[in-house]
Design an enzyme around this catalytic site. Structure first.
Site, PDB file in Angstrom:
ATOM      1  N   ILE A  33       0.815  -1.134  -0.105  1.00 42.40           N
ATOM      2  CA  ILE A  33      -0.224   0.329  -0.244  1.00 42.40           C
ATOM      3  C   ILE A  33       0.903   1.639   0.075  1.00 42.40           C
ATOM      4  O   ILE A  33       0.482   2.988  -0.555  1.00 42.40           O
ATOM      5  CB  ILE A  33      -0.929  -0.099   1.549  1.00 42.40           C
ATOM      6  CG1 ILE A  33      -2.373   0.906   1.100  1.00 42.40           C
ATOM      7  CG2 ILE A  33       0.419   0.262   2.320  1.00 42.40           C
ATOM      8  CD1 ILE A  33      -3.557   0.666   1.778  1.00 42.40           C
ATOM      9  N   HIS A 102       5.853 -12.342   5.956  1.00 43.14           N
ATOM     10  CA  HIS A 102       6.383 -11.495   4.522  1.00 43.14           C
ATOM     11  C   HIS A 102       7.939 -11.182   3.730  1.00 43.14           C
ATOM     12  O   HIS A 102       8.251 -10.822   4.814  1.00 43.14           O
ATOM     13  CB  HIS A 102       5.331 -10.436   4.685  1.00 43.14           C
ATOM     14  CG  HIS A 102       5.363  -9.561   5.139  1.00 43.14           C
ATOM     15  ND1 HIS A 102       5.398  -9.312   6.695  1.00 43.14           N
ATOM     16  CD2 HIS A 102       6.507  -8.086   5.280  1.00 43.14           C
ATOM     17  CE1 HIS A 102       5.826  -7.972   7.409  1.00 43.14           C
ATOM     18  NE2 HIS A 102       6.090  -7.327   6.799  1.00 43.14           N
TER      19      HIS A 102
HETATM   20  P1  5GP Z   1       6.887  -5.007   7.291  1.00 39.90           P
HETATM   21  O1  5GP Z   1       7.537  -3.533   7.484  1.00 39.90           O
HETATM   22  O2  5GP Z   1       6.662  -5.003   8.136  1.00 39.90           O
HETATM   23  O3  5GP Z   1       8.257  -5.748   7.183  1.00 39.90           O
HETATM   24  O4  5GP Z   1       6.618  -4.533   6.083  1.00 39.90           O
HETATM   25  C1  5GP Z   1       5.006  -4.146   6.490  1.00 39.90           C
HETATM   26  C2  5GP Z   1       4.216  -3.519   5.079  1.00 39.90           C
HETATM   27  O5  5GP Z   1       3.535  -3.873   4.887  1.00 39.90           O
HETATM   28  C3  5GP Z   1       4.754  -2.258   4.860  1.00 39.90           C
HETATM   29  O6  5GP Z   1       5.569  -2.056   3.945  1.00 39.90           O
HETATM   30  C4  5GP Z   1       3.107  -1.524   5.099  1.00 39.90           C
HETATM   31  O7  5GP Z   1       3.254  -0.241   3.245  1.00 39.90           O
HETATM   32  C5  5GP Z   1       3.103  -2.673   4.474  1.00 39.90           C
HETATM   33  N1  5GP Z   1       1.064  -1.995   4.027  1.00 39.90           N
HETATM   34  C6  5GP Z   1       1.170  -2.130   5.550  1.00 39.90           C
HETATM   35  N2  5GP Z   1      -0.589  -1.960   5.597  1.00 39.90           N
HETATM   36  C7  5GP Z   1      -1.212  -2.365   4.249  1.00 39.90           C
HETATM   37  C8  5GP Z   1      -2.212  -2.699   3.568  1.00 39.90           C
HETATM   38  O8  5GP Z   1      -3.216  -2.641   4.779  1.00 39.90           O
HETATM   39  N3  5GP Z   1      -2.748  -3.390   2.712  1.00 39.90           N
HETATM   40  C9  5GP Z   1      -1.307  -3.390   1.679  1.00 39.90           C
HETATM   41  N4  5GP Z   1      -1.473  -3.294   0.148  1.00 39.90           N
HETATM   42  N5  5GP Z   1       0.231  -3.069   2.488  1.00 39.90           N
HETATM   43  C10 5GP Z   1       0.024  -2.543   3.851  1.00 39.90           C
END
Ligand code: 5GP
Ligand code: ZN
Length: 116
Positions: A33, A102
């Site tokens: 997103i 992820h």
């Molecule tokens: P992390 O920081 O946990 O490695 O990555 C989480 C990712 O999830 C971030 O890049 C963030 O932009 C993405 N993200 C968070 N909420 C959402 C959402 O509701 N939809 C989508 N498509 N991505 C999300």
């Protein structure tokens, strides 16, 4: 975190919309997103796993599947020649903000190393 209040489990269930670009019985991939590169896709297991830190020997196959799907999406997005990055953030210091494992697939620009 339980699967019940997990954002990515809600995306898997279709309760929260996302731009899904790949789905099979084990894996889901959708566009981030808040993209950090022209192409930024998240590849996740459909069965909730908190983080790489909690992956067990039994999850060896799904981890391999996530890597193969990432490679296939990179190819489909035209990144095979130019290159790309596949990243799994783990825990607080790793910058993990969503507690559902992820893989970030990032490409479409030159990425800097080391990351911040
Ligand atoms: P992390 O920081 O946990 O490695 O990555 C989480 C990712 O999830 C971030 O890049 C963030 O932009 C993405 N993200 C968070 N909420 C959402 C959402 O509701 N939809 C989508 N498509 N991505 C999300
Ligand atoms: Zn989840």
């Amino acid at each position: 975190m339980s699967a019940n209040d997990c954002l990515f489990c809600k995306i898997i269930a279709g309760d929260i919309p996302a731009e899904i670009i790949y789905r099979d019985d084990q894996v889901l991939a959708f566009r981030d997103i808040n993209p950090r590169a022209p192409i930024h896709v998240l590849v996740i297991p459909q069965k909730h796993v908190d983080s790489l830190a909690s992956v067990t020997e039994e999850q060896r196959d799904i981890m391999g599947k996530i890597m193969i799907v990432a490679r296939e999406i990179a190819a489909a997005e035209g990144l095979s020649e130019s290159g790309y990055r596949a990243v799994i953030n783990v825990g607080l210091d790793g910058g993990q903000t969503i507690s559902h494992l992820h893989l970030h697939l990032l490409g479409g620009r030159t990425l800097h190393w080391p990351p911040g």
